[in-house]
Design a protein around this motif. Structure first.
Motif, PDB file in Angstrom:
ATOM      1  N   ILE A  35      11.136   0.556  -4.543  1.00 26.55           N
ATOM      2  CA  ILE A  35       9.811   0.149  -5.025  1.00 26.55           C
ATOM      3  C   ILE A  35       9.633   0.506  -6.493  1.00 26.55           C
ATOM      4  CG2 ILE A  35       7.331   0.584  -4.756  1.00 26.55           C
ATOM      5  CD1 ILE A  35       8.687  -1.213  -2.621  1.00 26.55           C
ATOM      6  N   GLU A  36       8.968  -0.373  -7.209  1.00 29.81           N
ATOM      7  CA  GLU A  36       8.667  -0.150  -8.618  1.00 29.81           C
ATOM      8  C   GLU A  36       7.167   0.056  -8.800  1.00 29.81           C
ATOM      9  OE1 GLU A  36       9.950  -3.651 -10.562  1.00 29.81           O
ATOM     10  OE2 GLU A  36      12.062  -3.452  -9.989  1.00 29.81           O
ATOM     11  N   GLY A  57      10.335   5.845  -0.749  1.00 35.39           N
ATOM     12  CA  GLY A  57      10.484   5.150  -2.014  1.00 35.39           C
ATOM     13  C   GLY A  57      10.909   3.706  -1.896  1.00 35.39           C
ATOM     14  N   ARG A  58      10.998   3.190  -0.645  1.00 36.89           N
ATOM     15  CA  ARG A  58      11.463   1.820  -0.437  1.00 36.89           C
ATOM     16  C   ARG A  58      10.442   1.015   0.369  1.00 36.89           C
ATOM     17  NH1 ARG A  58      16.790   1.004  -1.763  1.00 36.89           N
ATOM     18  NH2 ARG A  58      17.918   2.892  -2.364  1.00 36.89           N
ATOM     19  N   GLY A  59      10.491  -0.297   0.221  1.00 35.25           N
ATOM     20  CA  GLY A  59       9.589  -1.173   0.963  1.00 35.25           C
ATOM     21  C   GLY A  59       9.855  -1.081   2.447  1.00 35.25           C
ATOM     22  N   SER A  73       0.852  -1.188   0.000  1.00 37.82           N
ATOM     23  CA  SER A  73       0.000   0.000   0.000  1.00 37.82           C
ATOM     24  C   SER A  73       0.889   1.239   0.000  1.00 37.82           C
ATOM     25  CB  SER A  73      -0.886   0.013   1.246  1.00 37.82           C
ATOM     26  OG  SER A  73      -0.104   0.223   2.408  1.00 37.82           O
ATOM     27  N   ASN A  74       0.305   2.380  -0.322  1.00 40.59           N
ATOM     28  CA  ASN A  74       1.092   3.627  -0.317  1.00 40.59           C
ATOM     29  C   ASN A  74       1.726   3.872   1.040  1.00 40.59           C
ATOM     30  OD1 ASN A  74       0.348   4.049  -2.940  1.00 40.59           O
ATOM     31  ND2 ASN A  74      -1.269   5.514  -2.476  1.00 40.59           N
ATOM     32  N   HIS A  86       9.637   4.963  -9.600  1.00 35.70           N
ATOM     33  CA  HIS A  86      10.136   4.924  -8.229  1.00 35.70           C
ATOM     34  C   HIS A  86       9.617   6.106  -7.401  1.00 35.70           C
ATOM     35  CE1 HIS A  86      12.720   1.692  -9.508  1.00 35.70           C
ATOM     36  NE2 HIS A  86      13.289   2.444 -10.426  1.00 35.70           N
ATOM     37  N   ASN A  87       8.673   6.846  -7.959  1.00 35.66           N
ATOM     38  CA  ASN A  87       8.137   7.998  -7.226  1.00 35.66           C
ATOM     39  C   ASN A  87       7.361   7.561  -5.996  1.00 35.66           C
ATOM     40  OD1 ASN A  87       9.137   9.921  -8.939  1.00 35.66           O
ATOM     41  ND2 ASN A  87       7.226  10.237 -10.062  1.00 35.66           N
TER      42      ASN A  87
END
Length: 823
Positions: free
Chosen positions: A184-185, A175-177, A168-169, A287-288
């Motif tokens: 993140i892609e 920008g990373r898990g 989720s957002n 990656h935004n």
């Protein structure tokens, strides 16, 4: 016989054994009684209760026991929100199946909850990972699919390439898990959706009917649904494709100077084929950050495409840009940019030297400096630089522009929502399987209802590299129900919010094996009192409201909302901050239980803070709670013989006028506090109920045993005191009630009520003020007239001395309160 020393461990074990043997909290449907369903949000089985759990469930238990004493048929169930990523991650860490880890945790937490004496109907217990539970979730999903409320489509998601799942957002941090730390892609994958947007209007409008919900929660849901009114406007691109945008401000259409599309938009992809620089920009956008707060503050970036679009009214050619602040899932991934009147568009236009055309003016914009002040935003101005629409008000300009767009078939009125359809797919193992089969020839095919539940294999141990279901042929490989050819089961599992969005209704008929719900759900729902943290204000509570309306439309429940009243309890802090292991300020409830007992912990939690406010933990506070219970014990122990004697003599016709003044005063204190408690308890102001119990205890202990009326006061006072404390400190109240001979089970007793006659007094005390300063107190008959009060006041020696020989100008009596003399 009550021992001299208060030993909580022994009496709490005895009370809990009694409740268990007598099924004291087994809920029954009784049409002759008013029902009351109290529910605290079900816990995730982490393995250990924390103080937040204890507070949450103590509040629920106090409400439940209080409502039972009011004579209602009550239900307080418990279950386990057992599926989800935390259990799967813990299983990965410990290298064992999540089912095994979860069951052990449930067993441990169940015992902890029982040790706190909660009045739970354990016969209704279930875990959301039980196939007998999620079977009906799968059944409902298939029903909704037939009604067109379920669909599958490709959707842009946050993809963690390490954990191999969608995030989720809120789970994307910088920008990373949040777990893996991987970059993140943005990835397009097939996802299953529930059409919550079909219910958006009802979800929004029916918030007005939730009178007993916190306004803060309702506001958060209104904002999340985000209904707005505006227009859909069509721009024609160079290739004759139609670019549709949504705007809440069609009156600014003549100020649009460019279009901005999302990086995933077909126009962007087309432009990238001809330009490697554009392709690189699109790749970078994957990656935004996409969380709303991040989108608002991040630097606006873009790149021009070689394409233009025709303005629907002016026919002007507007350049099409790709912008990082446009999301594909908002509208149709395209926005019209009006830099003069939109802060985001203004920032972008200034950066890339794009045209800024003001089209709204107002009194406060005549001297507006765009260079200094940025975009000018108002809804109350007039149109300028807008051709035939110039000088129209913003409101009239909207209507005129939409009318002309409709005439040209290039726009129309439109209502739009911030709310998006609920994506229920998760690429994880530990969840309820989605009941579909993927066939190369037939597509996504529903599992036949007779084959439900689609059971999750529980022996698998995930390794964190995607779902192990694809490596389990017994689960994965199957046949298509339509064509009979080899096919594959859907390996996505349900979002765990699916399980927690209808569990409250299943408690009503947890033993029902032939249907999702039966008529018992109609009896018990809606939940009368729901309790949980405000952090669940949007997702869980919104999804539960949506699911309830789906259940209603299936004829399974007969109400519109799942929860009549909502209590959002505050957090528990220590040293001013939230408890956490990293801060070293965690309090282990088990240690408190072992040292003080459950009643002390419950009393501290209830007394320290009102339910909806933050609770600050302090060790001296729990010591104080324990001391009070020892005083209560002493009060009962010291008066055991007196109470027994009075109960045996059945002396209920005592003439209270014959009691001493101290006894009458203490009785007045007793009943005045009981009167206040009746109000406080109904408003769930539990901390002041405890304060009243302490005042009553003080009043009873301050009367000497030889005073006339003492015996009658003690039996009346202790009886009321134990019943008042019973919901809060149930073990000691249960034990003393039985030992003192008041009855077999305090749960069968009624809630104490004040006696209005006890609050009538023959005399009252009035303060006497002279020129606004308190100088004396006088005692007057409670029905004394002004002349009698004046005579008594003027005869008081202190009053005489302060008035002196000059007399007074005014003599004012405030009934029942004070005398004010002006000299």
């Amino acid at each position: 016989m009550i021992k001299e020393q208060y030993t909580p461990k022994a009496i709490e074990a005895e009370a809990q054994s009694y409740w268990n043997e007598n099924n004291s909290f087994q809920a029954k449907e009784d049409l002759n009684k008013e029902k009351f369903y109290c529910l605290s949000m079900l816990p995730y089985p982490s393995g250990e209760l924390h103080v937040g759990h204890v507070r949450n469930y103590t509040l629920g238990d106090v409400v439940t026991r209080y409502q039972k004493m009011l004579g209602k048929s009550v239900m307080q169930p418990m279950g386990w929100d057992a599926f989800g990523l935390p259990a799967e991650n813990a299983a990965i860490k410990h290298k064992l199946p999540p089912a095994e880890w979860t069951e052990e945790n449930i067993k441990r937490m169940r015992e902890q909850l029982k040790s706190l004496g909660f009045g739970i109907d354990w016969q209704r217990e279930f875990s959301t990972c039980d196939p007998s539970y999620y079977r009906w979730e799968q059944w409902l999903f298939l029903r909704l699919y037939k009604k067109g409320l379920v669909y599958r489509k490709k959707s842009m998601v946050n993809w963690d390439p390490v954990d191999q799942t969608v995030l989720s957002n809120e789970q994307v941090v910088n920008g990373r898990g949040w777990r893996s730390g991987a970059l993140i892609e943005r990835k397009e994958i097939p996802q299953w959706f529930l059409k919550i947007t079909d219910y958006a209007d009802e979800l929004l409008d029916s918030l007005d009917n939730l009178d007993d919900w916190p306004e803060e929660v309702k506001t958060m849901q209104r904002n999340w649904i985000g209904r707005s009114h505006g227009a859909e406007i069509t721009f024609i691109a160079d290739d004759d494709s139609r670019l549709k945008v949504y705007s809440t401000r069609p009156d600014t259409l003549m100020g649009a100077t460019f279009l901005a599309v999302a990086a995933e938009h077909p126009i962007a992809k087309k432009a990238a084929k001809q330009n490697p620089e554009i392709q690189k920009f699109i790749d970078d956008c994957k990656h935004n950050k996409v969380a709303e707060a991040d989108m608002a503050t991040m630097e606006k970036k873009g790149i021009a495409t070689p394409f233009f679009a025709t303005h629907p009214l002016s026919s002007e050619k507007l350049p099409i840009w790709i912008a990082n602040y446009v999301l594909m899932d908002y509208g149709q991934g395209c926005v019209m940019a009006v830099p003069a009147h939109d802060t985001r568009d203004f920032e972008f236009a200034k950066k890339y030297d794009l045209t800024i055309k003001p089209v709204i003016s107002a009194i406060d914009s005549r001297e507006w400096d765009y260079e200094t002040n940025g975009a000018f935003i108002t809804k109350d101005g007039f149109l300028e630089n807008s051709g035939k629409y110039t000088n129209l008000s913003c409101k009239d300009g909207c209507e005129a522009i939409i009318h002309d767009l409709e005439e040209k078939n290039l726009g129309h009125h439109q209502k739009q929502y911030r709310l998006r359809d609920w994506g229920v797919s998760r690429q994880r193992y530990w969840g309820a399987p989605i009941p579909f089969i993927n066939c190369k020839d037939c597509g996504s095919v529903p599992v036949p209802e007779d084959d439900l539940p689609v059971e999750l294999p529980t022996h698998l141990a995930p390794d964190g590299k995607g779902s192990p279901l694809k490596d389990c042929p017994k689960f994965y490989k199957t046949q298509c129900p339509e064509c009979g050819k080899p096919a594959e089961r859907e390996t996505d599992t349900f979002d765990t919010f699916m399980e927690s969005s209808w569990y409250y209704a299943r408690y009503a008929c947890a033993d029902q094996n032939e249907a999702m719900l039966d008529d018992r759900a109609k009896y018990w729902t809606p939940v009368d009192q729901y309790i949980g943290g405000i952090e669940h204000a949007i997702l869980h509570l919104l999804y539960a409201r949506f699911m309830h309306k789906l259940l209603r439309d299936e004829g399974l429940v007969n109400s519109d909302e799942p929860f009549t009243s909502l209590l959002t309890q505050g957090m528990v802090l220590k040293n001013g901050v939230k408890m956490s292991k990293s801060k070293g300020n965690v309090v282990n409830p088990q240690e408190m239980l072992d040292k003080y007992g459950a009643d002390t912990l419950r009393l501290f939690i209830i007394f320290t803070s009102p339910p909806e406010q933050t609770l600050e933990w302090n060790d001296s506070g729990i010591d104080g709670a324990h001391r009070f219970l020892k005083r209560l014990w002493s009060l009962a122990s010291n008066n055991q013989e007196i109470i027994s004697e009075c109960l045996n003599n059945n002396n209920r016709d005592f003439d209270w006028k014959s009691a001493s003044k101290d006894v009458q005063s203490a009785r007045f204190e007793l009943h005045s506090n009981l009167k206040q408690v009746e109000f406080d308890m109904s408003k769930y102001q539990f901390n002041t109920v405890v304060a009243a119990a302490m005042k009553i205890t003080n009043a009873l202990q301050n009367v000497k045993s030889e005073e006339p009326g003492y015996k009658e006061l003690i039996i009346e006072g202790v009886s009321a005191l134990l019943r008042l404390l019973s919901p809060i400190t149930p073990h000691i109240s249960h034990f003393l009630w039985r030992e003192l001979g008041f009855g077999e089970d305090i749960l069968e007793a009624t809630w104490p009520k004040h006696n209005a006659k006890a609050l009538r007094t023959d005399s009252i005390t009035l303060a006497v003020q002279i020129n606004g300063k308190r100088r004396a107190e006088i005692e007057v008959p409670s029905d004394a007239e002004k002349d009698a009060i004046k005579e008594i006041a003027l005869a008081n020696e202190n009053v005489k001395r302060h008035i002196g020989d000059n007399g007074y100008k005014k003599f004012i009596v405030v009934p029942k309160r004070l005398v004010n003399i002006v000299v």
